[in-house]
Design a protein around this motif. Structure first.
Motif, PDB file in Angstrom:
ATOM      1  N   ALA A   1      39.656  75.972  -6.508  1.00  0.00           N
ATOM      2  CA  ALA A   1      40.343  75.453  -7.699  1.00  0.00           C
ATOM      3  C   ALA A   1      41.393  76.436  -8.207  1.00  0.00           C
TER       4      ALA A   1
ATOM      5  N   ARG B   1      44.432  76.273  -6.016  1.00  0.00           N
ATOM      6  CA  ARG B   1      45.183  75.037  -6.260  1.00  0.00           C
ATOM      7  C   ARG B   1      45.776  75.002  -7.673  1.00  0.00           C
ATOM      8  N   ARG B   2      45.439  76.009  -8.467  1.00  0.00           N
ATOM      9  CA  ARG B   2      45.856  76.101  -9.873  1.00  0.00           C
ATOM     10  C   ARG B   2      45.404  74.862 -10.660  1.00  0.00           C
ATOM     11  N   ASP B   3      44.213  74.410 -10.318  1.00  0.00           N
ATOM     12  CA  ASP B   3      43.613  73.256 -10.987  1.00  0.00           C
ATOM     13  C   ASP B   3      42.695  73.771 -12.091  1.00  0.00           C
TER      14      ASP B   3
ATOM     15  N   VAL C   1      41.357  72.275 -14.686  1.00  0.00           N
ATOM     16  CA  VAL C   1      40.230  71.404 -15.031  1.00  0.00           C
ATOM     17  C   VAL C   1      39.050  71.635 -14.092  1.00  0.00           C
ATOM     18  N   ASP C   2      39.301  71.612 -12.775  1.00  0.00           N
ATOM     19  CA  ASP C   2      38.230  71.861 -11.805  1.00  0.00           C
ATOM     20  C   ASP C   2      37.673  73.280 -11.955  1.00  0.00           C
TER      21      ASP C   2
END
Length: 219
Positions: free
Chosen positions: A181, A184-186, A188-189
């Motif tokens: 995560a 992916r620079r996500d 929220v995850d």
């Protein structure tokens, strides 16, 4: 500005406390420490003040300095604080982490998976998580996160001794999800994976009251 001598004493004590060489509830006698390190009393007192601010020592007017000993409920609440604050620190950090940071996190996780020593695991696990927060520019948040890590270090060590290597695969799987995560620079995850990671440790700790017995936190 802090004197180099105070920093030297603080570094010595910090390493001893985090490694478990000085256990929760154990007194730190200033005279003995000053003599052993070849320092005067003033830098020792300053070092203890520095470490108190980091959550590693506490001072009692009649008993002097010691490493704090926490009860089961206190540790549970501190872990709940971590569940709330660390995902925020991570969300602040992720946009500012570089490709080099991602690579370093991956290398640390590789070392964690290849490791069987508890002391080395704790050091690498700490390095992994605190590195993931280095992009956070809110100093108040970053310093609070480090303080919370410091105050729970002994109980994490005792817990890892109790659970043994059989549960290490869970940590590795959670770290890999978190690392994915982050890369992916996500946000929220990443927040979700981190919250679950901390919560799982808190819940498992609550099932081991023996961790909080004196013999459970001493080497």
């Amino acid at each position: 500005m802090r004197a180099p001598e105070s920093e030297r004493v603080a570094a010595h004590l910090r390493a001893a406390i985090l490694s478990g060489a000085i256990a929760p509830g154990e007194r730190i006698r200033q005279e003995e420490l000053a003599e052993r390190l070849g320092a005067s009393r003033l830098p020792v007192r300053e070092a203890l003040r520095m470490l108190a601010a980091e959550g590693l020592t506490e001072h009692h007017p009649r008993r002097g300095a010691r490493v704090p000993r926490l009860g089961m409920h206190q540790v549970d609440v501190i872990y709940q604080m971590r569940e709330r604050l660390e995902p925020l620190a991570l969300a602040e950090s992720i946009p500012h982490l570089t490709g080099a940071d991602h690579q370093r996190l991956g290398l640390i996780q590789d070392k964690i998976e290849a490791n069987t020593d508890i002391g080395e695991f704790l050091a690498l696990d700490r390095e992994f998580h605190l590195l993931s927060y280095t992009g956070c520019a809110i100093d108040e948040l970053s310093s609070m996160v480090v303080r919370l890590w410091n105050t729970t270090q002994h109980y994490r060590r005792a817990f890892m001794r109790l659970t043994g290597p059989a549960r290490r695969w869970v940590v590795n799987a959670e770290h890999r999800l978190l690392l994915d995560a982050i890369e992916r620079r996500d946000v929220v995850d990443a927040e979700r994976h981190l919250t679950g990671h901390i919560r799982r440790t808190r819940v498992e700790l609550s099932q081991h009251p023996e961790v909080y017995a004196e013999e459970g936190v001493r080497r």
